[in-house]
Design a protein around this motif. Sequence first.
Motif, PDB file in Angstrom:
ATOM      1  N   GLU A   1      -5.925  21.058 -14.096  1.00 45.12           N
ATOM      2  CA  GLU A   1      -5.595  20.444 -15.386  1.00 45.12           C
ATOM      3  C   GLU A   1      -6.504  20.972 -16.490  1.00 45.12           C
TER       4      GLU A   1
ATOM      5  N   LEU B   1      -2.802  21.455 -18.371  1.00 41.66           N
ATOM      6  CA  LEU B   1      -1.615  20.766 -17.876  1.00 41.66           C
ATOM      7  C   LEU B   1      -1.967  19.347 -17.466  1.00 41.66           C
TER       8      LEU B   1
ATOM      9  N   LEU C   1      -1.007  17.045 -14.322  1.00 42.68           N
ATOM     10  CA  LEU C   1      -0.409  17.243 -13.003  1.00 42.68           C
ATOM     11  C   LEU C   1      -0.455  15.958 -12.188  1.00 42.68           C
TER      12      LEU C   1
ATOM     13  N   TYR D   1       5.230  26.856  -8.978  1.00 43.28           N
ATOM     14  CA  TYR D   1       5.388  25.596  -9.705  1.00 43.28           C
ATOM     15  C   TYR D   1       4.550  25.601 -10.990  1.00 43.28           C
ATOM     16  N   LEU D   2       3.294  25.996 -10.883  1.00 41.49           N
ATOM     17  CA  LEU D   2       2.406  25.978 -12.059  1.00 41.49           C
ATOM     18  C   LEU D   2       2.886  26.946 -13.136  1.00 41.49           C
TER      19      LEU D   2
ATOM     20  N   ARG E   1       5.932  27.853 -13.721  1.00 42.18           N
ATOM     21  CA  ARG E   1       7.097  27.232 -14.367  1.00 42.18           C
ATOM     22  C   ARG E   1       6.660  26.128 -15.320  1.00 42.18           C
ATOM     23  N   LYS E   2       5.696  25.318 -14.887  1.00 38.85           N
ATOM     24  CA  LYS E   2       5.221  24.204 -15.708  1.00 38.85           C
ATOM     25  C   LYS E   2       4.553  24.706 -16.991  1.00 38.85           C
TER      26      LYS E   2
ATOM     27  N   ASN F   1       5.503  27.399 -18.490  1.00 43.63           N
ATOM     28  CA  ASN F   1       6.512  28.235 -19.160  1.00 43.63           C
ATOM     29  C   ASN F   1       6.090  29.699 -19.200  1.00 43.63           C
TER      30      ASN F   1
END
Length: 140
Positions: free
Chosen positions: A62, A67, A69, A86-87, A89-90, A92
Amino acid sequence: DTFYDQLAEQEPGQRQEMLETYLQKQVATILKMAPEQINRGNQLGNYGFDSLMAIKLRNRLEQDLHLTLSATLVWNYPTIGEMSVYLARKMNLPLSDEAAEAGAAESAAATPAEEPLLEDILTGIESLSDEDALNALLNQ
């Protein structure tokens, strides 16, 4: 530059490797192991990752990646390969199709770990002393 900035500057095909190397180092630090000992396709639970370690990892991610999370991040994305996809994508930050597929294939080939129930994780957190909880929150 923050790690996020460095990651954003990379070409999509290079982000997967950079993100996985970063995750491998973070996991190794928490486990007090050499990064080379962490197989990116193995589930973190196979290394003895517990709920307190999962919180420590989440806090580091984080902070470094800017982020928010879930506390269940490690259990929902149990390998470095899955977590990196996943990270990205999160954040972008697109990965190349090949890198994303490799992360998914690596995860599918990994040895399964016993997935703790959310109740078990919460019980572990509730059983922490105030000092241990504060240290986990402060990422120490």
